[in-house]
Every structure is written in C-alpha cells, then in structure tokens.
Design an enzyme around this catalytic site. Structure first.
Site, PDB file in Angstrom:
ATOM      1  N   GLU A   1      -1.276   4.343   8.621  1.00  0.00           N
ATOM      2  CA  GLU A   1      -2.406   4.763   7.790  1.00  0.00           C
ATOM      3  C   GLU A   1      -3.489   3.679   7.686  1.00  0.00           C
ATOM      4  OE1 GLU A   1      -1.027   6.243   4.019  1.00  0.00           O
ATOM      5  OE2 GLU A   1      -0.561   8.185   4.885  1.00  0.00           O
TER       6      GLU A   1
ATOM      7  N   GLU B   1       3.721  12.793   8.163  1.00  0.00           N
ATOM      8  CA  GLU B   1       4.287  12.577   6.827  1.00  0.00           C
ATOM      9  C   GLU B   1       3.850  13.691   5.907  1.00  0.00           C
ATOM     10  OE1 GLU B   1       3.267   9.079   4.698  1.00  0.00           O
ATOM     11  OE2 GLU B   1       3.613   7.753   6.392  1.00  0.00           O
TER      12      GLU B   1
HETATM   13  C1  GAL Z   1       1.742   7.477   2.627  1.00  0.00           C
HETATM   14  C2  GAL Z   1       2.343   6.245   3.286  1.00  0.00           C
HETATM   15  C3  GAL Z   1       3.841   6.193   3.127  1.00  0.00           C
HETATM   16  C4  GAL Z   1       4.230   6.514   1.708  1.00  0.00           C
HETATM   17  C5  GAL Z   1       3.671   7.874   1.339  1.00  0.00           C
HETATM   18  C6  GAL Z   1       4.077   8.331  -0.039  1.00  0.00           C
HETATM   19  O1  GAL Z   1       0.412   7.280   2.331  1.00  0.00           O
HETATM   20  O2  GAL Z   1       2.050   6.210   4.661  1.00  0.00           O
HETATM   21  O3  GAL Z   1       4.301   4.914   3.493  1.00  0.00           O
HETATM   22  O4  GAL Z   1       3.728   5.546   0.855  1.00  0.00           O
HETATM   23  O5  GAL Z   1       2.282   7.810   1.402  1.00  0.00           O
HETATM   24  O6  GAL Z   1       3.519   9.565  -0.369  1.00  0.00           O
END
Ligand code: GAL
Length: 678
Positions: free
Chosen positions: A159, A315
């Site tokens: 990210e 994710e």
């Molecule tokens: C994303 C990040 C992850 C985790 C996730 C939680 O932004 O890449 O490492 O923190 O959020 O929702």
C-alpha cells in the site's frame, strides 16, 4: 442484459483457478503454530498466502545480518501443503536499527514535524538511504527465492501512500527541485507555469524553490499541483526500483503492489503501467448501506486500469476492521456476497487481511480468516465454506467484462479541482462522481473508467462528471468521439484550466466551448444547505452545491432554472453534431442526475431490468461462455427473470427463465451461446 467482452487471458499467476488466501504474518507465531496453519489453510481451500509483508526486522536484524532460515522453512511447509506464496519484499516498515542509524529517513510533515518510529510506513519516499536499503532487501529475497517452488507472485512493498503520501524534509525538497528541473528545464519556464508574477513569488533559480510547506496563506496552485504530481512520482520511483530488481532476477514470476481503490494521492493510471497485474485492497464499511455501490465503482476502476484485464482483490476484511471509530462486523453472508461482487467485476482471486487473528500489536481486534476463537467460530465456518464455493467457480478465471459506457477519470484534474481558493470548496471529485456512478449502477449499466486520450471505440456513451483541468488535446479527443456519432455528457465546472492550472481564455468550458455550444458567464455556487430547482423533460430536479450563469452558443436548452438568481436561464443543454451529441449539465444534481442520464443515454444503453438492490454483470470467456453474476444486496428475497438459461455454478442447479435470490444471496449462471432463450 447486454455487454460485450474481449477474450480470456492467461491466469494471474501459475496457480490455476481463482486465488484464495490472505496475508500470513507468520513471524508473529512460534513455528509449532505454522503446522496447524498450513493444515487449516489446506482445509479451507487456500491456494495462496501473502508472506512477509512486515517482516523486514526479522529478515535483516542488523545491517549486515540476515535471517532467512525461518522463511525457508515457512515456504517449504506451505509448498508441502499445496499453498503457493505471494512473497512480499517487506519494505513498508523499515527496522529500528536502520532508522536510528539514519533518522533523516523519517518523514516530515508540512509543518515540520518529523514522524517517529513505532508504527509503519515511516520513511521519506525520496530518501536515498531508504531506497537503497529497500532495493538491497528486495535483491536478497529475489536471489534467495527466485527458484523456490512455492513462489507464485511478488508482493512489492505494501500500500504505497498508506499513512504517508508526502514528505517535506530536505531530501524531498532536493528531489522536488530535480523533478522540477526535468519538467521545466529552466526556471523562467517554471515562473511562467506557476504564475509567480503574482504575489512576488518569482524565483531566480531552482535552488530557491521549496516544497509547499506550511505558509501564512494560500499556496501557489501550480506549485501545489506539481507537488501532487511529484509525490505520486516519488513513491512510484520507490516501486520501480524494487520492480526492476525483480524483473532482472526473477522475470518468470509476476509482481504487483496492492492499490487502495480510488486513492487521490497516486495516479494509478501511471502506476498500473508498472504492474504485471493490478491488485486492490478494499474495505467497504458494513455500516454503510450503500457501501456496495462504492465498492463496485472501485472494482470497475481496478479492471479499467489495465484495459479490462483480470485483477486481484489482495486484501479485504473477513468481518470487522479495527481502524474505524466503531467497527461493525459483516453479518452472515455479507463477506461472501461482497467477495462475489469483486469477481463479478473482473477479479480473479479473493484474499484477506489476515489469515490468523493477531494476539498482540495494533491490529489485534481486526477480523481474520481464522479468528481468535479458532475453528469453532462463525468466521472460520464462512472461511471454509467460501473456499469450497470458489473452487466451484474456478472456470470463471480469465473471463472478462467490458463496460458499455466510459467514465473519464484524470488524476491531474482531480488534484487541480480540489486546490484551495476556488468558487466553492464543496466541489470534490468523489462527491461529484458518486451520484453519476450510482445512477448507472442502479440501471444495471457496467462502466469502464478511461483516462483522457484512451480509445473510446465501442462505448455507447462517454461521461465526464467533472473535467476541471482539460487540455486542448483532451477537448479534441472528446470532440472526435462526438463527431464520430458518440454521446458525451459533461458535468459542471469543466474545461476551466490548462495543464498548468491557468484559466482558459474566453470563459468556461474553455476548449469545450465549440463542442458543447455553451459559455459560462460566471460560476454561481449554491450555499450550504440551500438548493435550486431545474425544470427538465424528466421533471423537476434539485441542484445543490453548484450552478452557473450559462449562455448557449448554438446548443439547445433542455432544462432551465425555475427560481432564484438564475431563473429562466439554461441549466442543461445539448449540442448536436451529426449523429453525435454533447450534453452539458451546468449544475450539481446529486442523485437527480439519474433522470437526466436516462434521457441522455436513452435506449442505446441497455440493461437487464433488475429489482432494486440487485446487481448484475456478465463476464465472458474466450470461448464465448458467459458467466452471469447476480447479487442481491437487499434485505428481502427477489424474483428475477433472465434472458438466458444455464447452470448456477454456486449450487449446480439448472436455471431457466426465472430465478429466486434470497437476501444477500447470489448466483453465478454459466450460459453457453446456444442456451440463450429467444
Ligand atoms: C491495510 C493494510 C494491512 C492491514 C489492513 C487492515 O490497509 O495493508 O496491512 O493493516 O489495512 O484493514
């Protein structure tokens, strides 16, 4: 429902079918836990785990000390259980030893505060120390694991731009000056572009230029616009440095970095050119009843960034996140529905943050595929059930969908629109875009995003909810489309400024004046809480935020203001060019834009008639097989009438003509061309 599609592509990685898995931050756990994890991953049908995202300190405990033994064992174990690895370059959280040796690599805010170690993403994107250390780690990982049989994907960093999108330290200032001298070559060109004759801002040399740090009053708009461009490029340079190492050492394995949906700070059109495929992190809020509409919009962007190629949902949360003020869990079925929605809009895999819930650290209350309660939990049951469903959908991988309508998105214009000292600070790109997107979504019309200059072949209409910054070439591009018979609908406050954010001469919409056949005498923003009414062929519509004193120069007036200062004046116009037409909407109509878009798009843009709350898309494989995704976001069960017969891949049931979908339920109907009903 209609919608064309181009041919299927090879898979995202060498792993067949749809990818399924999540971030596996194994370094949190003793190795005895890994055995159980690997066994449970297999039980859940996990095909890929993202490993090592925040493992820098563990991999390189000191400048010249490396510890790969644990990662060797982990990759071997996962491979032994049939789980492929998305191996992170681990560069998003530099270790304490590096920061203490080089505190100057920590990022500095606009008002001069140096952000401390103790969270993550604590680096200045322009820091040569950081970049060299990141490249060194990437090289060490690539050399060690290039031939490991578990390796299926490289996960570059994590990210970019999360937490820190800009840094105002001395290194950034020097890098900004270098970037400016490449753009402008000599300082007089910069002076002209930035309009420094105003407010005595003239520079005698590049060495006098600084980043737009906290200042007494409004900053120079072009300096701020260039700063946005520079910040996106500075992070991209970090990414490209890592990608170059992977391309050199391990070209046979694809690489991606996880995007953050429609994220203002990074020009993802530019970034996507450097990805082997696009991946996205999406966290729709279960508390927002319209979250699925925004999610659809983001997924359409992800698909569009690489011209319709499948992408990866890298994710999402299995249930609640931990970073909102109040973190609602996903009620039963929602995780499944929202995952299927990503597939419906072109994803070829569903991944989560994270595999096993943390016991310690900042994200211990974030949901996981394997929750704290373990295999007895509801979350785990859903993890296993969905893994099995994804296997039934394996054949969808590689199929594509294409929108009927193009929506123009330009980061330059987004950045420039939201600079200070404008007629109204309420004109924000996402607020302008959302109602237009929602109108098409409700109508069941799939859209693609395009950047100025992209091919518009085959699109039944082009929508530009806002194009504040528009070059002459951009206007010619739209004019060619309309003169070729296309329909353009352009939103307010467009065609205002050029590449340097200088106002186009002669009044808005600048280079679009001949095409739209209108000129704006003066912007007429609407005060907070107030509105005005517009009478249109679709009835009375309400305008908020924005209106304009508009005069026609050949266009036909379709709607007029009914009351207020602008009563009787044009609000919506249409300028016909042969078979094409250019519509201009001179006010912000919010959700009422739907009625107007219905009128503009007319019967040329078709869609399956759908009950409210139902979303439908069609993916097409190279052999002509269609996958009709039907998703019921509503709270009640619905009856659907289909123009096709086939098999619901989720249930295996034959489907012909009619289909009932329960609340939050979905169907993925495979239809062959011969099975389309008359
Ligand atoms: C994303 C990040 C992850 C985790 C996730 C939680 O932004 O890449 O490492 O923190 O959020 O929702």
């Amino acid at each position: 429902m209609t919608g064309s599609a181009s041919g299927a592509s090879a898979g995202l990685t060498r792993v067949p079918g749809l990818l399924y898995g999540g971030d596996y931050n194994a370094e949190q756990w003793g190795e005895h836990v890994w055995d159980e994890d690997a066994r449970l991953m297999r039980q859940a049908g996990v095909t890929m785990a993202t490993v090592g995202v925040f493992a820098w300190a563990r991999l390189q405990p000191a400048s010249d000390s490396w510890d790969f033994g644990w990662l060797d064992r982990l990759l071997d174990l996962l491979h032994g259980h049939g789980v492929a690895v998305d191996l992170a370059t681990a560069t998003a959280s530099p270790p304490a030893w590096l920061v203490r040796a080089h505190p100057e690599m920590l990022p500095v805010t606009a008002d001069g505060v140096r952000l401390e170690f103790g969270s993550r993403q604590h680096y200045c994107p322009s820091s040569a120390v950081y970049r060299a250390a990141a490249v060194r780690l990437t090289r060490a990982l690539a050399e060690r694991y290039r031939d490991h049989p578990a390796l299926a994907l490289w996960h570059i960093h994590n990210e970019y731009g999360d937490h820190v999108t800009e840094c105002f330290c001395a290194d950034s200032a020097a890098d900004f000056r270098r970037w400016l001298s490449e753009r402008y070559h000599d300082v007089e060109t910069l002076n002209h572009a930035w309009g420094t004759a105003f407010w005595s801002q003239r520079y005698a040399g590049f060495e006098e230029v600084e980043p737009p740090r906290a200042a007494p009053g409004p900053g120079n708009p072009t300096q701020l616009l260039d700063w946005r461009r520079f910040c996106s490029d500075a992070l991209l340079a970090c990414h490209r440095a890592e990608k170059a190492v992977l391309d050199e050492i391990c070209p046979q394995v694809p690489a991606t970095t996880n995007f953050m949906s429609m994220f203002k700070a990074l020009d993802y059109w530019e970034w996507a050119r450097h990805e082997d495929f696009v991946s996205d992190d999406a966290y729709p809020d279960p508390a927002d009843p319209r979250a699925h509409v925004t999610a659809a919009m983001n997924y359409d962007l992800m698909r569009s960034l690489k011209d319709g190629r499948p992408w990866l949902l890298m994710e999402q949360a299995p249930s609640a996140v931990s970073w909102r003020t109040v973190n609602l869990p996903k009620r039963p079925g929602l995780q499944r529905l929202w995952s299927l929605q990503a597939l419906a809009r072109g994803a070829d895999g569903i991944m989560y943050f994270q595999w096993r819930a943390s016991a310690a650290g900042a994200e211990k209350f974030h949901s996981a595929m394997l929750p704290h309660r373990g295999t007895a939990s509801r979350g785990w049951q859903e993890t296993v059930r969905f893994g099995a469903e994804l296997r039934r959908l394996a054949e969808v991988a590689g199929s594509r969908l294409r929108g009927q309508v193009a929506v123009v998105l330009d980061w330059d214009s987004w950045w420039a629109l939201e600079l200070d000292e404008h007629p109204s600070a309420r004109m924000r790109w996402l607020d302008l875009l959302r109602p237009w997107y929602a109108a098409l979504f409700e109508r069941g019309v799939t859209i693609d995003f395009v950047r100025p200059g992209a091919s518009l072949d085959g699109y039944r209409a082009v929508l530009a909810p806002n194009l504040y910054l528009l070059t002459e070439e951009g206007a010619h591009w739209l004019a060619r489309y309309v003169h070729g018979g296309g329909t353009l609908v352009c939103g307010p406050f467009s065609g205002i400024s050029d590449r340097d954010d200088h106002v186009h001469a002669g009044g808005p919409p600048g280079p679009l004046r001949p095409l739209l056949g209108v000129v704006v005498d003066e912007p007429w923003p609407i005060a907070d809480g107030a509105w005005t009414t517009v009478r249109s062929p679709s009835g009375e519509l309400r305008a908020t935020l924005w209106s304009e004193w508009l005069e026609t120069e050949g266009a036909e007036t379709l709607a007029r203001y009914v009351c207020g200062d602008l009563a009787g004046r044009p609000a919506v116009t249409r300028n016909v060019h042969g078979a094409g037409a250019a519509w201009y909407v001179g006010c912000h109509l919010g959700t009422d834009i739907a009625a107007l878009l219905d009128l503009a798009l007319g019967p040329t843009v078709t869609a399956l008639p759908l009950p409210p709350g139902v979303e439908a898309t069609r993916r097409r494989a190279g052999d002509g097989t269609d996958y009709l995704f039907l998703l019921n976001h509503g709270p009640d069960s619905v009856q659907l009438t289909l123009d096709a017969a086939g098999t619901d891949l989720l249930t295996g049931a034959a489907v012909a003509g009619r289909l009932t979908l329960g609340a939050l339920d979905a169907a993925v109907v495979r239809t062959h061309p011969t099975e389309v009903l008359p």
